[in-house]
Design a protein around this motif. Structure first.
Motif, PDB file in Angstrom:
ATOM      1  N   LYS A 343       0.817  -1.213   0.000  1.00 48.61           N
ATOM      2  CA  LYS A 343       0.000   0.000   0.000  1.00 48.61           C
ATOM      3  C   LYS A 343       0.853   1.266   0.000  1.00 48.61           C
ATOM      4  N   TRP A 344       2.037   1.207   0.602  1.00 48.25           N
ATOM      5  CA  TRP A 344       2.879   2.396   0.739  1.00 48.25           C
ATOM      6  C   TRP A 344       4.151   2.312  -0.103  1.00 48.25           C
ATOM      7  N   SER A 345       4.297   1.269  -0.887  1.00 50.90           N
ATOM      8  CA  SER A 345       5.516   1.113  -1.683  1.00 50.90           C
ATOM      9  C   SER A 345       5.465   2.016  -2.915  1.00 50.90           C
ATOM     10  N   PRO A 346       6.580   2.687  -3.282  1.00 54.53           N
ATOM     11  CA  PRO A 346       6.577   3.507  -4.508  1.00 54.53           C
ATOM     12  C   PRO A 346       6.483   2.661  -5.774  1.00 54.53           C
ATOM     13  N   SER A 347       6.907   1.394  -5.714  1.00 52.24           N
ATOM     14  CA  SER A 347       6.796   0.480  -6.847  1.00 52.24           C
ATOM     15  C   SER A 347       6.259  -0.841  -6.313  1.00 52.24           C
ATOM     16  N   ALA A 348       4.954  -1.006  -6.443  1.00 49.24           N
ATOM     17  CA  ALA A 348       4.318  -2.211  -5.894  1.00 49.24           C
ATOM     18  C   ALA A 348       4.811  -3.464  -6.600  1.00 49.24           C
ATOM     19  N   ARG A 349       5.051  -3.379  -7.897  1.00 44.17           N
ATOM     20  CA  ARG A 349       5.491  -4.574  -8.628  1.00 44.17           C
ATOM     21  C   ARG A 349       6.873  -5.017  -8.174  1.00 44.17           C
TER      22      ARG A 349
END
Length: 665
Positions: A343-349
């Motif tokens: 939810k808070w990651s700049p790059s979810a992938r």
């Protein structure tokens, strides 16, 4: 004609249309029949379970002019006025947008007036937990002692946010999640009324996605019906619209994780990203899939606990038979933690792919299923054409050669002695020291030559130069010069170390003269380095345990091995101290949170010290602080005093002799 949402068009109009919630329906219907109407009701439950619908039905039932078995007739003037909103005696308010004190004070002022047409003045307050603290306090007195014609119907999804003073003044009814069977039955009824062509598997998929909320399921049916263009709606259409992967893909992904096939995970992650799937939703679905696999291991009847098809449950059982519950629990825990990180990651992938690779490296490496080889039948020999016989050739039997065989002459010859100085003359033959003469050496005869090595098998010098003996000792024997490697044995190293003497006091000083003979033991003799090596006192349990632990990490946990290869192990007072460098302070929590590694570390150290019970992972700075505080005998703690010092202190205390301590002696 204006389009009306299906969940509004098919909202229940009486108690018979309410899906499930029998406990609340039976109680409210009976209160209408008996005429025992309370002044405040609280309906609690998750979204889409019928709280607002049953409140509207109840408001019409208590005011209906011609009720039928507790149900409103929906035909009289009062019922029609409540349905179209023209009756002012039934007020519906959303507390999410009217949560101030002024809104509640206006209600408290109006509730004192008698209803205009109906028997009861009903206030339906939805999402009541959104009221402010002041609004709750303003409502409290009116809710405790309302007029006889007032009825409050409160609905909320979060009853824990309502003050206890409000809860104690209401009749509370908890609404449960609706089962998939009841949702499918209701969706089938709506599909028939709306002429929607949809497969039963698609209805089951909608019910599963709804997760017990009937309104969500009806809204999804309304969405897919507008995009179907009159065609049959399939399960794949539901999954494509909602962005959810099917269970076959989940099984493939879970198998790759459990088998530790990291190379197969990146293409699967790319497929998810290219199809536009929601990674957070897929992460939750994957955690639920591992939960279902765990259920198949525990429950004798998993079909009653898993909402899925029989073929999918069979695949879960097959995968669950190849792993253990500890690994499944570890995966579920890690995937649950990953949800908040995405939810808070700049790059979810990127975060998702890294976590999947780490989980694959930490898996239990189950063996892939064994596929039996295909049986190939040998074709029958076909009739070959008659060919004239070729001239007979002499065929020699095939000789099986050993790889890198040593030449025969090397086996027969005795290796020459190693001479450091090649210019020195060859050694003289043995002499008779009694007479000083050289014994006669008989000349070799033909009988002395072994028949096992004929002259024809002896290779020439060029062939000997090309051949490389497989044995290193034989290669050294044929070398022209000897090179000293200069290696020292452990015994030589130990004997060359400086002798460390432990100060020992004589027995006549340590033991008084009047002591019994049993206490007069001979003094300990100093132990040399050679004796230490022979007795085996040089073994270190800490180093052995650390070596075994790192071997275990290197085999099954590659990432943790890179973090913990510089760790130090020690133990004291039933506690294992795993000391990490100060630079790895941010990775301490990940290592502590891995129960599998902590359990194996404890079991490995218990082989050397069975009394150990706890494991503590700290950085070097924290460990040094602990030792300086006197809470352990770690690397920086003060060494323990020798026994003779303790004995001298005891004698000085008993005889009153003053004793002066010398530090750093």
């Amino acid at each position: 004609m204006e389009h009306v949402a299906l969940y509004r068009l098919y909202r229940p109009m009486n108690f018979d249309d309410i899906v499930e919630q029998e406990h609340a329906v039976a109680a409210l219907r009976q209160s209408v029949i008996l005429g025992r109407i309370g002044h405040a009701y609280l309906f609690c439950g998750t979204r889409g379970t019928g709280k607002t619908s049953i409140a509207k039905v109840f408001s019409r039932a208590i005011n209906c002019l011609h009720p039928v078995n507790g149900n409103p007739c929906n035909e009289c003037e009062i019922c029609r006025g409540v349905i179209d909103g023209s009756l002012l005696d039934v007020i519906e308010m959303d507390a999410a947008s009217n949560n101030s004190v002024d809104n509640i004070r206006r209600i408290c002022d109006e509730v004192m007036f008698m209803p205009a047409k109906a028997k009861y003045k009903v206030y339906i307050i939805d999402e009541v937990h959104m009221l402010s603290t002041g609004a709750f306090n303003a409502l409290l007195k009116t809710l405790e002692e309302p007029p006889a014609h007032a009825v409050f119907l409160l609905a909320t999804t979060e009853p824990h946010r309502i003050p206890a003073t409000i809860l104690s003044r209401c009749q509370r009814y908890d609404f449960r999640r609706i089962s998939n069977e009841s949702i499918v039955k209701r969706l089938s009824y709506i599909s028939e009324k709306q002429n929607i062509s949809i497969e039963p598997d698609a209805l089951s998929a909608i019910a599963t996605i709804g997760d017990g909320a009937l309104r969500d399921s009806v809204s999804l049916l309304d969405q897919v019906s507008t995009t179907s263009d009159g065609k049959m709606i399939t399960r794949d259409d539901i999954l494509r619209i909602t962005g959810i992967v099917d269970e076959a893909f989940l099984n493939k992904f879970a198998t790759a994780l459990l088998e530790g096939r990291a190379a197969d995970l990146l293409p699967l992650c790319r497929e998810l990203a290219m199809d536009g799937r929601d990674l957070i939703r897929f992460n939750l679905d994957l955690a639920r899939y591992f939960r279902n696999i765990l259920v198949t291991q525990i429950s004798p009847a998993p079909q009653t606990l898993i909402e899925s098809t029989s073929s999918a449950i069979a695949d879960m059982k097959a995968l669950g038979s190849r792993t253990d519950s500890t690994t499944l629990l570890f995966f579920i825990s890690r995937l649950s933690d990953l949800t908040n990180e995405l939810k808070w990651s700049p790059s979810a992938r990127t975060s998702f792919e890294i976590m999947m690779l780490r989980l694959a490296a930490r898996g239990n490496k189950i063996a892939p299923p064994v596929v039996p080889p295909l049986k190939t039948e040998t074709p029958a020999p076909s009739a070959a054409p008659v060919v004239a016989p070729a001239p007979a050739l002499e065929v020699k039997p095939e000789v099986k050669k050993e790889p890198e065989a040593v030449p025969a002459i090397a086996k027969a010859m005795t290796p020459p002695p190693v001479i450091d100085d090649i210019s020195a003359p060859p050694p003289a033959p043995d002499m008779d020291f009694m007479t000083g003469s050289v014994p006669d050496i008989p000349a070799p005869t033909d009988d002395d030559v072994s028949e096992e090595f004929p002259q024809d098998d002896i290779p020439d010098a060029a062939e000997l130069a090309k051949s490389q003996p497989a044995s290193p000792n034989l290669q050294k024997a044929f070398s022209s010069a000897h090179v000293s490697e200069g290696q020292n044995t452990n015994l030589a190293k130990a004997t060359r170390e400086p002798e460390v003497r432990v100060p020992e006091m004589p027995n006549d000083i340590l033991i008084p003269e009047n002591a019994p003979a049993s206490e007069k033991a001979p003094a300990k003799a100093p132990v040399s380095n050679l004796q230490k090596v022979i007795r085996g006192n040089g073994t270190d349990a800490f180093c052995s345990a650390r070596s075994d632990f790192l071997d275990y990490l290197k085999k099954d946990y590659t990432f943790e091995y890179m973090y913990m290869c510089d760790c130090k192990l020690s133990w004291e007072d039933q506690t294992i101290w795993c000391v990490m460098p100060d630079s790895f302070s941010q990775s301490i929590d990940d290592i502590r949170g891995n129960p599998i590694i902590m359990t194996h570390l404890l079991s490995i150290c218990q082989k050397y010290e069975p009394s150990l019970l706890h494991v503590n992972v700290v950085i070097q700075q924290a460990y040094d602080t602990k030792d300086s505080a006197g809470s352990g005998n770690g690397a920086t703690g003060a060494p323990e005093r020798p026994n003779w010092v303790k004995a001298v202190e005891k004698v000085s205390e008993e005889n009153g002799i003053p004793l002066t301590h010398v530090k750093d002696m």
